[in-house]
Design a protein around this motif. Structure first.
Motif, PDB file in Angstrom:
ATOM      1  N   GLY A 163      35.446  30.775  38.165  1.00 50.97           N
ATOM      2  CA  GLY A 163      35.199  30.572  39.594  1.00 50.97           C
ATOM      3  C   GLY A 163      35.125  31.867  40.368  1.00 50.97           C
ATOM      4  O   GLY A 163      35.157  32.953  39.798  1.00 50.97           O
ATOM      5  N   PRO A 164      35.003  31.747  41.694  1.00 52.06           N
ATOM      6  CA  PRO A 164      35.044  32.945  42.538  1.00 52.06           C
ATOM      7  C   PRO A 164      36.481  33.491  42.607  1.00 52.06           C
ATOM      8  O   PRO A 164      37.415  32.832  42.146  1.00 52.06           O
ATOM      9  CB  PRO A 164      34.586  32.431  43.907  1.00 52.06           C
ATOM     10  N   GLU A 165      36.635  34.679  43.154  1.00 53.47           N
ATOM     11  CA  GLU A 165      37.946  35.339  43.178  1.00 53.47           C
ATOM     12  C   GLU A 165      38.264  35.893  44.554  1.00 53.47           C
ATOM     13  O   GLU A 165      37.355  36.340  45.276  1.00 53.47           O
ATOM     14  CB  GLU A 165      37.945  36.533  42.216  1.00 53.47           C
ATOM     15  N   LEU A 166      39.560  35.901  44.865  1.00 55.78           N
ATOM     16  CA  LEU A 166      40.015  36.533  46.102  1.00 55.78           C
ATOM     17  C   LEU A 166      41.118  37.514  45.719  1.00 55.78           C
ATOM     18  O   LEU A 166      42.073  37.154  45.027  1.00 55.78           O
ATOM     19  CB  LEU A 166      40.551  35.482  47.081  1.00 55.78           C
ATOM     20  N   ARG A 167      40.948  38.765  46.130  1.00 56.10           N
ATOM     21  CA  ARG A 167      41.937  39.795  45.834  1.00 56.10           C
ATOM     22  C   ARG A 167      42.615  40.201  47.141  1.00 56.10           C
ATOM     23  O   ARG A 167      41.932  40.414  48.155  1.00 56.10           O
ATOM     24  CB  ARG A 167      41.231  41.006  45.217  1.00 56.10           C
ATOM     25  N   VAL A 168      43.933  40.291  47.121  1.00 54.89           N
ATOM     26  CA  VAL A 168      44.675  40.649  48.328  1.00 54.89           C
ATOM     27  C   VAL A 168      45.545  41.855  48.022  1.00 54.89           C
ATOM     28  O   VAL A 168      46.094  41.978  46.925  1.00 54.89           O
ATOM     29  CB  VAL A 168      45.568  39.465  48.793  1.00 54.89           C
ATOM     30  N   GLU A 169      45.669  42.783  48.989  1.00 55.31           N
ATOM     31  CA  GLU A 169      46.619  43.885  48.841  1.00 55.31           C
ATOM     32  C   GLU A 169      47.186  44.234  50.212  1.00 55.31           C
ATOM     33  O   GLU A 169      46.634  43.840  51.240  1.00 55.31           O
ATOM     34  CB  GLU A 169      45.951  45.104  48.184  1.00 55.31           C
ATOM     35  N   VAL A 170      48.305  44.968  50.208  1.00 49.08           N
ATOM     36  CA  VAL A 170      48.914  45.320  51.496  1.00 49.08           C
ATOM     37  C   VAL A 170      48.185  46.520  52.085  1.00 49.08           C
ATOM     38  O   VAL A 170      47.526  47.281  51.373  1.00 49.08           O
ATOM     39  CB  VAL A 170      50.427  45.611  51.358  1.00 49.08           C
TER      40      VAL A 170
END
Ligand SMILES: *[C@@H]1O[C@H](CO)[C@@H](O)[C@H](O)[C@H]1NC(C)=O
Length: 372
Positions: free
Chosen positions: A212-219
């Motif tokens: 599937g699609p991806e979501l990347r999160v960082e501070v």
């Protein structure tokens, strides 16, 4: 039959594009851009119509299916959109509108995948082959929690699947630790053409495994730019009963823009919510990149003023409150008796006074035969 013309035109462009583009121009037909694009469900889908800026006659046609199994072209937005559609097509038309030179679908669903053709009168201005990827299959990973991204996937003799990342969005708040995100779509390259162009996974035309699609999160942390204080949006009151679930949906927010939340002025971050093990009831909806704040089981301690910011601007404000539970009246025999006594006394007084009135009436008119 006219419904097939845009498909044929798009197909002709696809067949010729890149090999002999001059041919089209020389034969008097300007080249129609053919673009393959992925989008994500549960969020807005926006397509631009190049060269169609302000004529006011722009309309969009939709063709369900792939290039090979294309159905009829249906006008879904613009001055000639028909009113008689039913089922998914009617649904799609209701969510679509033309804004300047753009088609906006809010929100898009997986079933909206297909061909979108932008037209101005008889002229075809652009063809988009769109795949709406499923947000419910989104792989969310938070760098600060050590979560990894999806690995490349090789399907022998078929294709190689990988994530094609978009740019990092701006930090979702300033002057305090915030978070930023980037979205990645599933792309595929056919094994037969290892050096060839990659396309959105669903447009490769072969059955592929799940990626599937991806979501990347960082501070992130950035300083506040000096902006004039924006007007606060009106506060909406949200009432919820204890134990009920509630959703606060931030206006104008989506997976494509930076969204941040705060409660009574205190920042709420994904990381903070994920780490608050004791209270897993609060979460940011991953499907919309945090555009919706979920509380699974509302408790009295959740009362407060929730605000969301989109692109650093106040977008929505919600006052969450729990309605005061009415005090259950206990069955009170004493009160009941008092009420009954009062009623009896009232009736007795009425009876006595009407009797007295009748007597007075008779004595003042002694000829009245009914009195004797
Ligand atoms: C397109 O076709 C698919 C498969 O038949 C269907 O599930 C979907 O709802 C259709 N979409 C529209 C917008 O008509």
């Amino acid at each position: 039959m006219t419904g097939q013309v845009p498909v044929l035109l798009c197909l002709a462009v696809l067949a010729i594009f890149g090999t002999v583009p001059k041919l089209l121009e020389e034969s008097g037909t300007p080249a129609v851009p053919w673009i393959q694009l992925p989008f994500i469900s549960h969020n807005p889908l926006i397509l631009r119509c190049p060269g169609g800026q302000r004529s006011g006659r722009i309309y969009w046609q939709y063709i369900n299916g792939s290039v090979l199994t294309a159905g009829k072209a249906r006008t879904i937005a613009g001055p000639w959109a028909a009113r008689y559609y039913r089922g998914p097509l009617k649904e799609l038309k209701l969510r679509s509108r033309v804004h300047w030179d753009q088609l906006e679908i809010r929100p898009a669903w997986v079933g909206d995948s297909g061909l979108y053709v932008c037209k101005d009168g008889g002229r075809t201005l652009a063809c988009y082959q769109v795949e709406v990827q499923d947000a419910t299959r989104l792989h969310v990973s938070h760098a600060s929690l050590g979560q990894g991204v999806l690995a490349k996937l090789t399907v022998p003799q078929l294709a190689q699947l990988f994530t094609s990342w978009g740019p990092w969005q701006a930090c979702d708040r300033c002057g305090a630790p915030g978070e930023r995100k980037r979205l990645g779509y599933c792309y595929a390259r056919a094994a037969s053409t290892p050096e060839g162009l990659a396309v959105p996974c669903g447009l490769l035309g072969v059955e592929l495994p799940h990626h599937g699609p991806e979501l990347r999160v960082e501070v992130c942390q950035v300083n506040c730019p000096l902006l004039p204080r924006p007007a606060h949006p009106p506060t909406q009151t949200r009432l919820a009963r204890p134990g009920q679930s509630t959703e606060l949906a931030c206006l104008g927010a989506s997976i494509h823009v930076p969204v941040s939340w705060q409660r009574d002025g205190v920042p709420l971050t994904r990381l903070g919510l994920l780490r608050r093990r004791g209270n897993a009831a609060h979460s940011l909806d991953p499907l919309t990149g945090g555009a919706t704040y979920h509380i699974a089981r509302v408790a009295a301690s959740d009362r407060g003023l929730y605000r969301c910011l989109v692109n650093g601007r106040q977008a929505s404000a919600f006052r969450l409150d729990l309605p005061a539970v009415p005090h259950r009246r206990r069955f009170d025999l004493g009160r009941l008796l008092a009420v009954a006594r009062a009623l009896v006394a009232t009736f007795a007084a009425l009876f006595v006074s009407s009797a007295i009135l009748e007597l007075v009436g008779c004595s003042s008119d002694s000829t009245h035969h009914l009195c004797y």
